[in-house]
Every structure is written in structure tokens, then in C-alpha cells.
Design an enzyme around this catalytic site. Structure first.
Site, PDB file in Angstrom:
ATOM      1  N   GLY A  53       3.506 -15.201  -8.152  1.00 24.96           N
ATOM      2  CA  GLY A  53       3.945 -14.518  -6.927  1.00 24.96           C
ATOM      3  C   GLY A  53       4.858 -13.340  -7.195  1.00 24.96           C
ATOM      4  O   GLY A  53       5.527 -12.847  -6.284  1.00 24.96           O
ATOM      5  N   ALA A 113       2.392 -14.460 -15.094  1.00 25.42           N
ATOM      6  CA  ALA A 113       1.252 -14.155 -14.219  1.00 25.42           C
ATOM      7  C   ALA A 113       1.053 -15.309 -13.243  1.00 25.42           C
ATOM      8  O   ALA A 113       1.384 -16.449 -13.553  1.00 25.42           O
ATOM      9  CB  ALA A 113       0.000 -13.971 -15.069  1.00 25.42           C
ATOM     10  N   ALA A 134      -0.606  -6.631  -9.977  1.00 27.96           N
ATOM     11  CA  ALA A 134      -0.408  -5.278  -9.430  1.00 27.96           C
ATOM     12  C   ALA A 134       0.346  -4.405 -10.436  1.00 27.96           C
ATOM     13  O   ALA A 134       0.021  -3.229 -10.610  1.00 27.96           O
ATOM     14  CB  ALA A 134       0.356  -5.345  -8.115  1.00 27.96           C
ATOM     15  N   ALA A 135       1.349  -5.001 -11.122  1.00 25.39           N
ATOM     16  CA  ALA A 135       2.097  -4.232 -12.130  1.00 25.39           C
ATOM     17  C   ALA A 135       1.147  -3.795 -13.239  1.00 25.39           C
ATOM     18  O   ALA A 135       1.198  -2.649 -13.712  1.00 25.39           O
ATOM     19  CB  ALA A 135       3.241  -5.078 -12.689  1.00 25.39           C
ATOM     20  N   ASP A 187       1.911  -5.427  -3.040  1.00 30.39           N
ATOM     21  CA  ASP A 187       2.278  -5.606  -4.456  1.00 30.39           C
ATOM     22  C   ASP A 187       2.098  -4.297  -5.230  1.00 30.39           C
ATOM     23  O   ASP A 187       2.944  -3.935  -6.056  1.00 30.39           O
ATOM     24  CB  ASP A 187       1.407  -6.696  -5.099  1.00 30.39           C
ATOM     25  CG  ASP A 187       1.723  -8.082  -4.565  1.00 30.39           C
ATOM     26  OD1 ASP A 187       2.408  -8.186  -3.533  1.00 30.39           O
ATOM     27  OD2 ASP A 187       1.272  -9.071  -5.178  1.00 30.39           O
TER      28      ASP A 187
HETATM   29  C1  MEV Z   1       1.137 -11.630  -2.350  1.00 27.22           C
HETATM   30  O1  MEV Z   1       2.186 -11.148  -3.179  1.00 27.22           O
HETATM   31  C2  MEV Z   1       1.446 -11.340  -0.916  1.00 27.22           C
HETATM   32  C3  MEV Z   1       0.382 -11.788   0.076  1.00 27.22           C
HETATM   33  O2  MEV Z   1       0.849 -11.391   1.364  1.00 27.22           O
HETATM   34  C4  MEV Z   1      -0.985 -11.178  -0.233  1.00 27.22           C
HETATM   35  C5  MEV Z   1      -1.023  -9.692   0.017  1.00 27.22           C
HETATM   36  O3  MEV Z   1      -0.199  -9.162   0.771  1.00 27.22           O
HETATM   37  O4  MEV Z   1      -1.948  -9.068  -0.540  1.00 27.22           O
HETATM   38  C6  MEV Z   1       0.247 -13.311   0.105  1.00 27.22           C
END
Ligand code: MEV
Length: 311
Positions: free
Chosen positions: A107, A104, A112-113, A152
Site C-alpha cells: 500500500g 512491494a 507507481a514509484a 499513486d
Molecule cells: C491504492 O494506493 C489506492 C486505491 O484507492 C486504488 C487507486 O486509487 O488506484 C485503493
């Protein structure tokens, strides 16, 4: 099912993701290219008298309905997120439990998963769809992130290699050459909310400079779509490198991310960049069957945890 028989449990899963190009700019409406991970989150759900979510060894019980109201602000974030998810599905109380198979806050789209897996399991168990899985997962995600673009949750819901644009939608992409990726977790990531707010702060301080970089990222993503379609991996790698430099200029890289990226490039990767919100987290490298083991060996020598994308 008779009224006395125990309610059947529904199982669902959803994958994590790596953003190949376009993070941060995607929040401002630029497109992004994202690839699903093999691993992600799993969830089980069944109808129950009281709504509850078991996650990470803790039970979060909801009292007083599913609606996300201002007077629930004192609840833990997870309870509020689950409440928002149930509200979007218009679901009756359900008992859900979920597990993560990816780190977690790195990135990789773990929250989201979880949101997609839990929404699917609850929707299946309670036969409620409400605003749909996408909206329910986004309602969950927004409790943690405030201003999630939806990239995500789109990746968790659809998997594979996708083109995503906020407010426009999701298109599956096919590559003319095998899309081989190496992914390493370099260090714990920063909160996506904090990183998105940091970029917003830079935008307030220097709107023209940040918009210039956002436009440059959007152009790279457009060109990357063409490079993917033609199977031009060298060009795609260069575009990922350029995207990384623009992210660095936005202030979301770290010395450890820079180091892991340099290692991948020295080991022969076509390109490498931070992926996700940055401030720590993961590096993704574009490789082929020859360079993947070299990049992986270089990272393994540093003791970095590695993950598999769908390829
Ligand atoms: C996060 O995985 C990606 C970002 O662009 C945030 C988003 O798109 O919600 C940083």
C-alpha cells in the site's frame, strides 16, 4: 555522441506514498490527500537493440515492438507493463533496470514509484516523451491494477503533500503545522486489484450503502484539507479515524491492521488508519515530535518495519 560510442545511461528515481485520507473513494472520483515517502524506486535506462527490463533479479525481454496487443496477454505482467510504458512514451527499444527501496504490495505505491522512475529514465535515455511521464506511468500501473485512480502515480511524480482528484488533477497542499507521520508495515498487503474489485463487488451488491460511505469519505477529505491549512492536528487526526471506520465498513481492514492502529492511538497519536488498498499492508499515524517516538517504540516492540514520510 558518435555512432560507435556506447549510449549514455540515464538515472531517475521516484518516491512511494501514504494516503492520508480518501483511498478507494478516489477510484470513484472523490478527492484524496496523499503524502510522498522519502524512499521509493530507482531506475537506469539506455537505448538498446531489444527492449528489456531487469527487476528483482529477472530480465524481461520484449520482442516484436512496444505495443500492448491482445496477443501479448500470455506475457508476464511486468513485461506487459513495460511494453505499455514504452508504448505510451513512443520510445524506441531501451534496456532498463530498476530497484525498489520500499516493500512491494504493502500500500506504499511501490509499483507507481517504479513506473515513474522507469518512465523518467527511459524518456531521458531515448529522448522520447510521447504522451508524457504521467500517462506512461499510469499505463504501467493499469496493467497491474486495471482501474488505478492515478493517485499513486501522481504522488510518485510530484512528492510532498498533495490533493488529488481523478480526472481533475493534482494540487500541492501546505500545512500550517508540521505534518509528522509514523508509518508501519503490519503484514503483507493484498493485491490492489483484488481489493478495488472487492469494493466494486460490494458496490454492485449495495450501491446505496457504498455510495453513502464514499460521499462521507469525500466530505472527510474536504474537511481535512481545511484542518491541514489551519494546522489543526487534533481535528485532522479525528478525520483520519473516521476515514478508517468507513474503510473498515467497506471491508478492507484486517485484525492485524486494527491492532496496530489501536497501539498507535494508545501511544498518543492524533489519529491512525490503514493506508492504501488494505487487506493488510500499512498503518499511518498522525503524530508530533513528542508522540512519534512513543508510537514508533510501541510498533518496534511488536517487530513492525517502519518507514519515513517526507516531513
Ligand atoms: C491504492 O494506493 C489506492 C486505491 O484507492 C486504488 C487507486 O486509487 O488506484 C485503493
Amino acid at each position: 555522441m558518435t555512432p560507435e560510442s556506447p549510449a549514455a545511461e540515464t538515472y531517475a528515481r521516484a518516491g512511494g506514498k501514504v494516503i492520508l485520507l480518501g483511498e478507494h473513494a478516489v477510484v470513484y472520483g472523490s478527492p484524496a490527500i496523499v503524502v510522498g515517502l522519502k524512499l521509493g524506486a530507482e531506475a537506469h535506462a539506455r537505448p538498446d537493440a531489444v527492449a528489456s527490463l531487469d527487476l528483482g533479479g529477472q530480465r524481461h525481454e520484449l520482442r516484436g515492438g512496444n505495443e500492448l496487443r491482445a496477443d501479448n496477454a500470455a506475457e508476464p505482467e511486468l513485461s506487459r507493463a513495460f511494453r505499455a510504458l514504452l508504448g505510451a512514451l513512443e520510445a524506441p527499444p531501451a534496456r532498463a533496470r530498476a530497484e525498489l527501496a520500499i516493500p512491494a504490495g504493502a500500500g506504499l505505491g511501490a509499483s507507481a514509484a517504479l513506473g515513474v522512475a522507469i518512465a523518467r529514465a527511459v524518456a531521458g535515455a531515448t529522448r522520447s516523451t510521447g504522451a508524457g511521464i504521467t500517462a506512461a506511468a499510469l499505463a504501467w500501473e493499469n496493467v497491474f491494477h486495471g482501474n488505478a485512480s492515478g493517485v499513486d502515480t501522481a504522488a510518485a511524480e510530484h512528492g510532498g503533500c498533495l490533493w488529488f482528484q481523478r480526472g481533475v488533477g493534482t494540487t500541492p497542499l501546505s500545512a500550517a503545522a508540521p505534518l509528522r507521520l509514523a508509518i508501519a508495515q503490519v503484514e503483507p498487503g493484498a493485491s490492489t486489484r483484488v481489493m478495488v474489485e472487492a469494493v466494486a463487488g460490494r458496490h454492485r451488491a449495495d450501491p446505496q450503502g457504498v455510495e453513502l460511505r464514499m460521499r462521507a469519505i469525500a466530505q472527510l477529505v474536504e474537511r481535512a484539507r481545511g484542518a491541514l491549512a489551519k494546522g489543526h492536528l487534533g481535528e485532522l487526526g479525528e478525520l483520519m479515524n473516521d476515514n478508517h471506520e468507513l474503510l473498515r465498513a467497506l471491508g478492507v481492514s484486517t485484525p492485524r491492521l486494527e491492532q496496530a492502529r489501536t497501539m498507535a492511538l494508545r501511544a498518543g497519536a492524533f489519529g491512525a488508519k490503514l493506508t492504501g488498498a488494505g487487506g493488510g499492508g500499512c498503518v499511518v499515524a498522525l503524530v508530533d515530535d513528542v508522540t512519534r517516538p512513543r508510537v514508533q517504540a510501541a510498533w518496534a516492540a511488536e517487530g513492525l518495519r517502519q518507514l519515513e514520510a517526507i516531513d
